[in-house]
Design an enzyme around this catalytic site. Structure first.
Site, PDB file in Angstrom:
ATOM      1  N   ASN A  82       0.847  -1.201   0.000  1.00 26.12           N
ATOM      2  CA  ASN A  82       0.000   0.000   0.000  1.00 26.12           C
ATOM      3  C   ASN A  82       0.872   1.238   0.000  1.00 26.12           C
ATOM      4  O   ASN A  82       2.011   1.205   0.468  1.00 26.12           O
ATOM      5  CB  ASN A  82      -0.876  -0.011   1.262  1.00 26.12           C
ATOM      6  CG  ASN A  82      -1.832   1.168   1.320  1.00 26.12           C
ATOM      7  OD1 ASN A  82      -2.434   1.542   0.308  1.00 26.12           O
ATOM      8  ND2 ASN A  82      -1.982   1.766   2.497  1.00 26.12           N
ATOM      9  N   HIS A 137       0.640   5.178   1.404  1.00 27.08           N
ATOM     10  CA  HIS A 137      -0.170   6.021   2.283  1.00 27.08           C
ATOM     11  C   HIS A 137       0.454   7.412   2.360  1.00 27.08           C
ATOM     12  O   HIS A 137       1.664   7.535   2.558  1.00 27.08           O
ATOM     13  CB  HIS A 137      -0.243   5.391   3.687  1.00 27.08           C
ATOM     14  CG  HIS A 137      -1.092   6.202   4.617  1.00 27.08           C
ATOM     15  ND1 HIS A 137      -2.464   6.209   4.555  1.00 27.08           N
ATOM     16  CD2 HIS A 137      -0.753   7.058   5.612  1.00 27.08           C
ATOM     17  CE1 HIS A 137      -2.943   7.040   5.468  1.00 27.08           C
ATOM     18  NE2 HIS A 137      -1.926   7.563   6.126  1.00 27.08           N
ATOM     19  N   ASP A 185      -3.391   0.939   7.670  1.00 23.99           N
ATOM     20  CA  ASP A 185      -2.176   1.723   7.415  1.00 23.99           C
ATOM     21  C   ASP A 185      -1.037   1.339   8.363  1.00 23.99           C
ATOM     22  O   ASP A 185      -0.341   2.206   8.923  1.00 23.99           O
ATOM     23  CB  ASP A 185      -2.475   3.233   7.493  1.00 23.99           C
ATOM     24  CG  ASP A 185      -3.484   3.651   6.436  1.00 23.99           C
ATOM     25  OD1 ASP A 185      -3.448   3.068   5.335  1.00 23.99           O
ATOM     26  OD2 ASP A 185      -4.310   4.530   6.710  1.00 23.99           O
ATOM     27  N   SER A 212       4.403   6.933   2.782  1.00 26.25           N
ATOM     28  CA  SER A 212       4.977   5.660   3.231  1.00 26.25           C
ATOM     29  C   SER A 212       4.485   4.555   2.308  1.00 26.25           C
ATOM     30  O   SER A 212       3.300   4.520   1.940  1.00 26.25           O
ATOM     31  CB  SER A 212       4.518   5.328   4.656  1.00 26.25           C
ATOM     32  OG  SER A 212       4.833   6.376   5.543  1.00 26.25           O
TER      33      SER A 212
END
Ligand code: GRF
Length: 215
Positions: free
Chosen positions: A107, A109, A145, A136
């Site tokens: 992911n 973020h 997250d 990040s």
């Protein structure tokens, strides 16, 4: 060649940056499928522009998180992806899903995690008078997250700048870093072993990687 699936919810500018890196050969892989949980978003147009297969799984048509995740799985499993990339995907994935793809799910973020998980990260950074903000990239685990951080990129906040301008600058960092991380994963230079990120010496990155961007 690694098989990549990209999950989006909106504009898809990160999807485009990744598609370009696949096209020019820096990522040793191809985007086999793009899935959006939102119909009619710009990201789907971008997918079309790059001739990528795309599907919509509208979360509003499901009565539970589990049934949505199941529909996602049904699309994902036949592809047998090596990597699932969350690129502005605004749904929380259930534990069964994240565990099934541990080490294959990443992911991006828009904050310097662990600061500001969740939404409205840019405005929070401005409101708190932070000097720095950033992004990040991390492996996904079952917490929001969270998960082992692969790399972070930072910029200096200009207190006189609007949130829109800050978001624009943040995007530049994302578009520079996300394809590079995916490149390294596609080449086996970054991986997750026993819950920790492992970097080969060939990687663009190393542990606690924090890069400053003058954008
Ligand atoms: C990015 O800022 C990403 O960090 C966040 O959502 C935004 C998506 O942008 N999770 P885009 O759809 O890739 O343009």
């Amino acid at each position: 060649m690694k098989k990549i699936i990209v999950l989006i919810s909106g504009s898809g500018s990160n999807l485009e940056a990744i598609a370009k890196a696949c096209q020019n050969g820096s990522i040793a892989g191809s985007i086999e499928l793009v899935i959006s949980n939102q119909p009619n978003v710009k990201g789907l147009e971008r997918a079309q522009k790059f001739h990528l297969m795309s599907n919509v799984i509208n979360h509003k048509e499901f009565d539970s998180r589990e049934s949505f995740d199941k529909a996602l799985l049904e699309q994902i499993l036949p592809v047998e992806p090596d990597l699932i990339v969350l690129a502005g995907f605004m749904r929380i994935l259930g534990k069964d899903f994240t565990q099934a793809f541990e080490g294959k799910l990443i992911n991006i973020h828009p904050s310097l995690l662990p600061e500001y998980p969740g939404l409205n990260t840019h405005q929070q950074a401005i409101n708190n008078g932070d000097l720095m903000h950033g992004i990040s990239i991390h492996y996904v685990n079952s917490n929001l997250d969270d998960g082992p951080i692969i790399a972070q990129g930072a910029l200096k906040i200009d207190p006189n700048q609007s949130e829109a301008k800050l978001i624009n600058r943040i995007h530049k960092i994302e578009h520079a870093m996300y394809p590079k991380v995916i490149e390294d994963i596609s080449k086996g230079y970054i991986s997750l072993k026993n819950g920790a990120v492992v970097y080969a010496k060939e990687s663009h990155f190393s542990s606690n990687h924090m890069e400053f961007f003058n954008v």
